[in-house]
Design a protein around this motif. Structure first.
Motif: not given
Length: 209
Positions: A51-52, A87-89, A126-128
């Motif tokens: 769901g990112a 989020a994922i870039i 951290r890890g967002h």
């Protein structure tokens, strides 16, 4: 796939886990493998499952812009992702953005590599935000990107084996009307060396025939 989940899903879904362990979650994951092996699909699937927010950066597209614009676009992507975290870039064709600085003559390329390093080092929290990149040529990347704290996890998305090809065939033929004599197991056996994109093309071609 389990490896990818561990590196990407865990930090995005359970950042507190890493806090408890006292370690930093992975910031960057590099997927490498031949063209058409599904690197982009994997990144999209992980974003979907977690769901990112998914932000796609196309390497050659960014580089074809005017001088100075490439860095600006990269900065915008990272800002956007931090605003919409988790989020994922996803950077597709990373080698076009970040070639080895010792081997390129262009000033633009050097600046873009430096900008990417700065952005990755500056990721807050951290890890967002996790950066996934795909390349067909991992050895042509700037070595600074593959150091700890940047793209320090590398996953080889190789050519699928027979079982993998069978799974891909099943997915692509799910809604197709297959003739009685079509045996997917045999096709999987005979398509040695095919990547996902080749299998997809084969199915499309068969449907058109």
């Amino acid at each position: 796939m389990a490896l990818i989940r561990e590196m990407i899903e865990l930090p995005l879904r359970h950042p507190q886990l890493f806090k408890t362990l006292g370690v930093k979650p992975p910031r960057g994951v590099l997927l490498y493998g031949p063209p058409g092996s599904g690197k982009t699909l994997i990144a999209r699937a992980v974003a979907n499952e977690t769901g990112a927010f998914f932000f796609l950066i196309n390497g050659p597209e960014i580089m074809s812009k005017m001088a100075g614009e490439a860095e600006g676009n990269l900065r915008k992507a990272f800002e956007e992702a931090e605003k919409n975290s988790p989020a994922i870039i996803f950077i597709d064709e990373l080698d076009s953005i970040a070639p080895n600085r010792e081997k390129v003559h262009g000033e633009v390329e050097r600046r873009v590599v430096s900008q990417l390093l700065t952005l990755m080092d500056g990721l807050k929290g951290r890890g967002h935000v996790i950066v996934i990149a795909a390349t067909n040529r991992p050895n042509s990347l700037d070595p600074a990107l593959r150091r700890f704290g940047r793209f320090d996890r590398e996953i080889d998305i190789g050519v699928p084996d027979e079982i993998g090809r069978l799974e891909i065939l099943r997915i692509h033929t799910k809604n197709m009307k297959l003739a009685e004599n079509v045996n997917l197991e045999d096709i999987a056996k005979d398509t040695h060396g095919f990547v996902g994109a080749d299998v997809a093309a084969l199915c499309t071609e068969a449907a058109l025939q």
